[in-house]
Design a protein around this motif. Structure first.
Motif, PDB file in Angstrom:
ATOM      1  N   VAL B 127     106.611  93.594  37.953  1.00 24.13           N
ATOM      2  CA  VAL B 127     106.369  94.613  38.956  1.00 24.13           C
ATOM      3  C   VAL B 127     105.013  93.843  39.232  1.00 24.13           C
ATOM      4  O   VAL B 127     103.903  93.806  38.818  1.00 24.13           O
ATOM      5  CB  VAL B 127     105.921  95.856  38.384  1.00 24.13           C
ATOM      6  CG1 VAL B 127     105.508  96.786  39.638  1.00 24.13           C
ATOM      7  CG2 VAL B 127     107.367  96.417  38.003  1.00 24.13           C
ATOM      8  N   LYS B 128     104.878  92.956  40.681  1.00 29.65           N
ATOM      9  CA  LYS B 128     103.889  92.276  41.021  1.00 29.65           C
ATOM     10  C   LYS B 128     103.033  92.894  41.810  1.00 29.65           C
ATOM     11  O   LYS B 128     101.758  92.680  41.693  1.00 29.65           O
ATOM     12  CB  LYS B 128     104.423  90.966  41.662  1.00 29.65           C
ATOM     13  CG  LYS B 128     105.521  90.273  41.110  1.00 29.65           C
ATOM     14  CD  LYS B 128     105.312  88.729  41.379  1.00 29.65           C
ATOM     15  CE  LYS B 128     106.023  87.828  40.459  1.00 29.65           C
ATOM     16  NZ  LYS B 128     107.614  88.359  40.380  1.00 29.65           N
ATOM     17  N   ASP B 129     103.288  94.292  42.459  1.00 31.27           N
ATOM     18  CA  ASP B 129     102.300  94.638  43.354  1.00 31.27           C
ATOM     19  C   ASP B 129     101.566  95.852  42.569  1.00 31.27           C
ATOM     20  O   ASP B 129     101.812  96.640  41.907  1.00 31.27           O
ATOM     21  CB  ASP B 129     103.063  95.785  44.281  1.00 31.27           C
ATOM     22  CG  ASP B 129     102.338  96.491  45.292  1.00 31.27           C
ATOM     23  OD1 ASP B 129     101.063  96.255  45.160  1.00 31.27           O
ATOM     24  OD2 ASP B 129     102.808  97.230  46.139  1.00 31.27           O
ATOM     25  N   ALA B 130      99.933  95.288  42.527  1.00 30.73           N
ATOM     26  CA  ALA B 130      98.981  95.760  41.697  1.00 30.73           C
ATOM     27  C   ALA B 130      98.931  97.273  42.094  1.00 30.73           C
ATOM     28  O   ALA B 130      98.440  98.206  41.221  1.00 30.73           O
ATOM     29  CB  ALA B 130      97.868  95.061  41.700  1.00 30.73           C
ATOM     30  N   LYS B 131      98.881  97.569  43.411  1.00 27.41           N
ATOM     31  CA  LYS B 131      98.776  99.107  43.791  1.00 27.41           C
ATOM     32  C   LYS B 131      99.833  99.832  43.299  1.00 27.41           C
ATOM     33  O   LYS B 131      99.441 100.867  42.651  1.00 27.41           O
ATOM     34  CB  LYS B 131      98.947  99.198  45.346  1.00 27.41           C
ATOM     35  CG  LYS B 131      97.575  98.970  46.337  1.00 27.41           C
ATOM     36  CD  LYS B 131      97.182 100.350  46.516  1.00 27.41           C
ATOM     37  CE  LYS B 131      95.727 100.436  46.899  1.00 27.41           C
ATOM     38  NZ  LYS B 131      94.608  99.482  46.162  1.00 27.41           N
ATOM     39  N   LYS B 132     101.053  99.395  43.342  1.00 25.85           N
ATOM     40  CA  LYS B 132     102.230  99.968  42.661  1.00 25.85           C
ATOM     41  C   LYS B 132     101.943 100.094  41.213  1.00 25.85           C
ATOM     42  O   LYS B 132     102.343 101.458  40.586  1.00 25.85           O
ATOM     43  CB  LYS B 132     103.546  99.235  43.033  1.00 25.85           C
ATOM     44  CG  LYS B 132     104.778  99.902  42.344  1.00 25.85           C
ATOM     45  CD  LYS B 132     106.082  99.715  43.383  1.00 25.85           C
ATOM     46  CE  LYS B 132     107.056 100.745  42.935  1.00 25.85           C
ATOM     47  NZ  LYS B 132     108.342  99.741  42.371  1.00 25.85           N
ATOM     48  N   ARG B 133     101.729  99.165  40.587  1.00 20.61           N
ATOM     49  CA  ARG B 133     101.433  99.488  39.133  1.00 20.61           C
ATOM     50  C   ARG B 133     100.494 100.572  38.733  1.00 20.61           C
ATOM     51  O   ARG B 133     100.648 101.377  38.089  1.00 20.61           O
ATOM     52  CB  ARG B 133     100.956  97.926  38.705  1.00 20.61           C
ATOM     53  CG  ARG B 133     101.918  96.911  38.294  1.00 20.61           C
ATOM     54  CD  ARG B 133     101.417  95.923  37.502  1.00 20.61           C
ATOM     55  NE  ARG B 133      99.997  95.423  37.472  1.00 20.61           N
ATOM     56  CZ  ARG B 133     100.109  94.285  38.152  1.00 20.61           C
ATOM     57  NH1 ARG B 133     101.015  93.342  38.600  1.00 20.61           N
ATOM     58  NH2 ARG B 133      98.866  93.622  38.212  1.00 20.61           N
ATOM     59  N   GLU B 134      99.261 100.461  39.688  1.00 17.59           N
ATOM     60  CA  GLU B 134      98.419 101.473  39.394  1.00 17.59           C
ATOM     61  C   GLU B 134      98.806 102.825  39.525  1.00 17.59           C
ATOM     62  O   GLU B 134      98.650 103.851  38.634  1.00 17.59           O
ATOM     63  CB  GLU B 134      96.955 101.169  40.389  1.00 17.59           C
ATOM     64  CG  GLU B 134      95.903 101.790  39.856  1.00 17.59           C
ATOM     65  CD  GLU B 134      94.756 101.442  41.060  1.00 17.59           C
ATOM     66  OE1 GLU B 134      93.995 102.361  41.445  1.00 17.59           O
ATOM     67  OE2 GLU B 134      94.728 100.081  41.490  1.00 17.59           O
ATOM     68  N   GLN B 135      99.747 102.876  40.508  1.00 22.61           N
ATOM     69  CA  GLN B 135     100.181 104.085  40.833  1.00 22.61           C
ATOM     70  C   GLN B 135     101.228 104.765  39.674  1.00 22.61           C
ATOM     71  O   GLN B 135     101.059 105.825  39.376  1.00 22.61           O
ATOM     72  CB  GLN B 135     100.882 104.234  42.120  1.00 22.61           C
ATOM     73  CG  GLN B 135     101.758 105.425  42.523  1.00 22.61           C
ATOM     74  CD  GLN B 135     100.293 106.537  42.914  1.00 22.61           C
ATOM     75  OE1 GLN B 135      99.582 106.089  43.417  1.00 22.61           O
ATOM     76  NE2 GLN B 135     100.606 107.837  42.421  1.00 22.61           N
ATOM     77  N   LEU B 136     101.841 103.606  39.203  1.00 23.70           N
ATOM     78  CA  LEU B 136     102.787 104.143  38.026  1.00 23.70           C
ATOM     79  C   LEU B 136     102.179 104.666  36.944  1.00 23.70           C
ATOM     80  O   LEU B 136     102.490 105.505  36.119  1.00 23.70           O
ATOM     81  CB  LEU B 136     103.988 103.154  37.777  1.00 23.70           C
ATOM     82  CG  LEU B 136     104.901 102.752  38.930  1.00 23.70           C
ATOM     83  CD1 LEU B 136     105.537 101.283  38.618  1.00 23.70           C
ATOM     84  CD2 LEU B 136     105.756 104.014  39.054  1.00 23.70           C
ATOM     85  N   VAL B 137     101.200 103.828  36.358  1.00 23.33           N
ATOM     86  CA  VAL B 137     100.089 104.108  35.338  1.00 23.33           C
ATOM     87  C   VAL B 137      99.643 105.546  35.418  1.00 23.33           C
ATOM     88  O   VAL B 137      99.436 106.325  34.725  1.00 23.33           O
ATOM     89  CB  VAL B 137      98.849 103.091  35.149  1.00 23.33           C
ATOM     90  CG1 VAL B 137      98.134 103.367  34.303  1.00 23.33           C
ATOM     91  CG2 VAL B 137      99.582 101.583  34.827  1.00 23.33           C
ATOM     92  N   HIS B 138      99.134 105.770  36.661  1.00 24.82           N
ATOM     93  CA  HIS B 138      98.380 107.061  37.074  1.00 24.82           C
ATOM     94  C   HIS B 138      99.541 108.251  36.807  1.00 24.82           C
ATOM     95  O   HIS B 138      99.183 109.179  35.907  1.00 24.82           O
ATOM     96  CB  HIS B 138      97.809 107.297  38.313  1.00 24.82           C
ATOM     97  CG  HIS B 138      96.626 106.669  38.354  1.00 24.82           C
ATOM     98  ND1 HIS B 138      95.319 107.453  38.786  1.00 24.82           N
ATOM     99  CD2 HIS B 138      95.930 105.547  38.215  1.00 24.82           C
ATOM    100  CE1 HIS B 138      94.251 106.983  38.774  1.00 24.82           C
ATOM    101  NE2 HIS B 138      94.611 105.551  38.262  1.00 24.82           N
ATOM    102  N   ASP B 139     100.708 108.025  37.234  1.00 20.79           N
ATOM    103  CA  ASP B 139     101.545 108.939  37.103  1.00 20.79           C
ATOM    104  C   ASP B 139     102.104 109.164  35.656  1.00 20.79           C
ATOM    105  O   ASP B 139     102.257 110.497  35.515  1.00 20.79           O
ATOM    106  CB  ASP B 139     102.916 108.544  38.038  1.00 20.79           C
ATOM    107  CG  ASP B 139     102.537 108.768  39.452  1.00 20.79           C
ATOM    108  OD1 ASP B 139     101.645 109.199  39.613  1.00 20.79           O
ATOM    109  OD2 ASP B 139     103.558 108.033  40.180  1.00 20.79           O
ATOM    110  N   VAL B 140     102.324 108.293  35.071  1.00 22.74           N
ATOM    111  CA  VAL B 140     102.684 108.390  33.444  1.00 22.74           C
ATOM    112  C   VAL B 140     101.523 108.991  32.847  1.00 22.74           C
ATOM    113  O   VAL B 140     101.897 109.706  31.912  1.00 22.74           O
ATOM    114  CB  VAL B 140     103.334 107.055  33.085  1.00 22.74           C
ATOM    115  CG1 VAL B 140     102.455 106.185  32.736  1.00 22.74           C
ATOM    116  CG2 VAL B 140     104.396 107.323  32.112  1.00 22.74           C
TER     117      VAL B 140
END
Ligand SMILES: Nc1ncnc2c1ncn2[C@@H]1O[C@H](COP(=O)(O)OP(=O)(O)O)[C@@H](O)[C@H]1O
Ligand SMILES: Nc1ncnc2c1ncn2[C@@H]1O[C@H](COP(=O)(O)OP(=O)(O)O)[C@@H](O)[C@H]1O
Ligand code: SF4
Ligand code: SF4
Ligand SMILES: [Mg+2]
Ligand SMILES: [Mg+2]
Lengths: 331, 329
Positions: B127-140
């Motif tokens: 998952v290369k998109d850092a913003k997306k990663r951050e979002q997924l980490v927050h959600d979980v």
């Protein structure tokens, strides 16, 4: 409690200096136990059970500060010199820890450890001490005891090591045995065997016993009396049937409710206790359980509830809104 | 000789383990850790796995993950045999299967921040998109009941055991897996925290549509979360069946012994005097025939001569015993 106390712990407090400030591990505990009786001490990890048992045994860390009195068999252990204490701990006051390696020496055989204990405290000669050792190992359920005498602790399973530690603790016929989570590291099947063993030896020797555990299930059928600890204090204390059936302290109720019940349907949500115990270096002004207590009201945040007598004998609790009284309606 | 594969209560199996054998060489000897285990787990099901320590529960879990390769047998995940996979194919499949361990503190890298620990599986899986990663980490993190803003910048040692287990659960969930192996996830936790984590696992299971293999040595804990329970002894399955049925009418003497040994928090229930006898023998030289025979009150000659196969003793309940407590012998 029936009869005169064999042990009475009076206003015992243990303070430990830490980098975060003073840590009060045990906070003014009063307890007593009569000859031949069994007391359970229950509480979650970190509530001060081990520090309390170490305070009784006078085996606290060097930097610890102890106050209060520990009266055992007519003398205050806090005032005894080291030599007298050592003798007492070998003979009348014995202990079994969660990790049997705490009391076993890894470089000596089981036989050497047992025989030396017997020779020192009971002044038996070598032959008698060896015979007695074999008897003791057999009594604690160790198969082929003669051969075990030649073995080292690491050659035994955890359950077998705990049996050996119990054999050593029982070897000098102590008046009081303190068992600090003796079965926490063991499987349920082995736990049942060790608890049976302790109960049997206790009856046979008319020995008093303190069983320390985090599991209310362990004390339910095996003690005369139970003290529940929370954040260094005894928050409820009662004859065992009363504690389970007429509990006053919301913490006791919550602790019992959180245990998965074997007769409950699968997928039943457990009534968990939210949050966790307070940081012992940052004691709360009010009741230590107040941040997690569903019955807490304003008074609980500002005042510490004292340990008070309930109406049945030997039952005490520390709560402003005790259960099973008019103080609160069931939630 | 193929033991019959016990069928799940419903649906198609997401995981099927067939005749799995796992061994460890020690010196010139062999530890027979898992010796011919077969089981199914249906999609959406929780299968509990119990047994005394050393009976091979973790080994089975690790062999399912292919962290320890089996000597023989198959692990079919969604119909595909993981034991035959290598390299990238295996890595891709593995993303769908996650593992949660007993010791939450030890299983987190002490020098890495929580945010990075949870993002790591995302980075690895591309998952290369850092913003997306951050979002997924927050959600979980929110899903497991932690405040992302308070948590991501901190190190593992700043958290209690219960909070670390929440973090481990978040890390396991972040790739949106289908199957999670929970290896004694609450054994190291206090009762009050244990209840919180068990409830959380149940919630996460519903929310993420998970299938679980829940390993524990505490039967009451296993029953609280499992649809079916499998009982293991010295590398073999003794019994498998629907949770309530298994507890109400155990067929295998070992299951009965485990149930009787549970300490009951009720002063009116006198603990049964020494129902359990002895300790499990060494898996280096397991007993012939039925491996439980050295501790079994019902053992006879047949039990040492002949290995009992799993067979159906009641609807959906299977036991490997020559003299089961229920059903025709
Ligand atoms: N050697 C020590 N030095 C400083 N603090 C300690 C030490 N041992 C225990 N503590 C602290 O004292 C408190 C009580 O610990 P303990 O008596 O071991 O609890 P329990 O046995 O109930 O789990 C805990 O907060 C623990 O962190
Ligand atoms: N890496 C290893 N090397 C050798 N023996 C092992 C190894 N891991 C586990 N074992 C042995 O395999 C058996 C099963 O262990 P394990 O799967 O960890 O059991 P459980 O999880 O049920 O406690 C035990 O006898 C254990 O000592
Ligand atoms: S004193 Fe208040 S906070 Fe403490 S246990 Fe009682 S009701 Fe709860
Ligand atoms: S097969 Fe025999 S030894 Fe094994 S569990 Fe059944 S009765 Fe006991
Ligand atoms: Mg302790
Ligand atoms: Mg394991």
């Amino acid at each position: 409690m029936k009869g005169p106390a064999l042990l009475s712990v009076e206003g015992v407090a243990v303070d430990l200096p830490t980098p975060r400030g003073n840590l009060r591990a045990v906070d003014h505990v009063d307890l007593s136990i009569g000859a031949g009786r069994t007391l359970g001490i229950v509480g979650e990890s970190g509530c001060g059970k081990t520090m309390l048992s170490r305070a009784i045994l006078q085996l606290l860390p060097k930097k610890a500060k102890l106050s209060g009195r520990v009266m055992f068999d007519g003398q205050d252990l806090v005032c005894l010199d080291r030599e007298r204490l050592r003798k007492l701990r070998g003979r009348s006051l014995a202990v079994v820890f969660q990790d049997p390696m705490t009391s076993l020496n890894p470089v000596l055989t089981i036989g050497t450890q047992l025989i030396e204990t017997l020779q020192e405290h009971l002044e038996l000669d070598g032959v008698a001490a060896k015979m007695r050792s074999v008897e003791l190992l057999a009594a604690v359920g160790i198969p082929a005891p003669e051969q075990r005498l030649m073995q080292y602790p690491h050659q035994l399973s955890g359950g077998m090591r705990q049996r050996v530690a119990i054999a050593i603790a029982l070897s000098c016929e102590p008046k009081l045995l303190i068992a600090d989570e003796p079965t926490t590291a063991l499987d349920v099947t082995i736990q049942a065997q060790i608890l049976d063993l302790l109960a049997r030896e206790q009856r046979r020797r008319h020995m008093a016993m303190i069983i320390i555990t985090h599991d209310l299930g362990v004390v339910a059928g095996r003690t005369d009396e139970v003290a529940v600890m929370y954040a260094g204090r005894v928050v409820e204390r009662a004859p065992t049937p009363d504690l389970f059936k007429k509990m006053r302290m919301p913490y006791t109720e919550a602790l019992l409710a959180a245990i998965p019940k074997i007769d409950a349907k699968p997928h039943t949500p457990l009534p968990a206790i939210s949050g966790r115990p307070p940081d012992p270096t940052r004691p709360l002004k009010g009741c230590s359980f107040s941040p997690r207590c569903k019955y807490a009201w304003a008074q609980c945040q500002v005042e510490k509830p004292p340990l008070e007598d309930a109406d049945s004998p030997g039952h005490q609790y520390a709560c402003f809104r005790p259960l099973n009284t008019e103080a609160i309606a069931p939630a | 000789m193929m033991p019959s594969v016990p069928q799940p209560v419903s649906g198609d199996p997401l995981l099927r383990v067939e005749n799995l054998v796992v061994e460890y060489p020690v010196g010139n000897k062999t530890v027979h850790a898992v010796s011919g285990v077969s089981l199914d787990i249906a999609r959406g099901e929780t299968l509990g796995l119990v047994g005394e320590s050393g009976c091979g529960k973790s080994t089975l879990g690790r062999a399912v993950m292919q962290l320890r390769r089996a000597v023989s047998g198959k692990v079919l995940f969604d119909g595909q045999d993981l034991t035959a996979m290598q390299g990238d194919t295996l890595r891709r499949m593995r993303r769908r299967v996650q593992l949660i361990f007993q010791d939450p503190i030890a299983s987190l890298n002490p020098r890495r921040r929580i945010g990075d620990i949870i993002a790591e599986p995302l980075v690895i899986s591309g998952v290369k998109d850092a913003k997306k990663r951050e979002q997924l980490v927050h959600d979980v993190l929110s899903a497991v009941g932690l405040d992302p803003h308070l948590v991501i910048g901190r190190l593992p040692h700043e958290f209690s055991g219960g909070q670390c287990q929440r973090i481990c659960i978040a890390r396991a969930l972040v790739l949106n897996p289908e199957f999670i192996i929970c290896d004694e996830p609450v054994s190291a936790l206090d009762v009050s925290i244990r209840a919180q984590i068990l409830n959380l696992l149940e919630e996460m299971k519903a929310r993420y549509g998970l299938t679980l293999l829940f390993i524990a040595h505490d039967l009451a804990v296993v029953k609280a979360v499992s649809d079916r329970v499998a009982v293991m002894y010295l590398g073999r399955l003794c019994e498998v069946g629907p949770s309530e049925q298994l507890f109400a009418q155990p067929a295998h003497p070992y299951t009965a012994l485990l149930i009787e040994a549970i300490p009951v928090p009720d002063p009116d229930v006198r603990p049964a005097e020494s129902v359990a006898v002895g300790e499990p023998p060494s898996p280096i030289a397991p007993p012939s025939g039925c491996r439980f025979r050295t501790r079994c009150p019902r053992a006879d000659q047949r039990c040492s001569d002949e290995m009992p196969e799993l067979r159906e003793v009641a609807p959906a309940q299977f036991a490997a015993c020559h003299h089961p407590l229920i059903g025709a012998a």
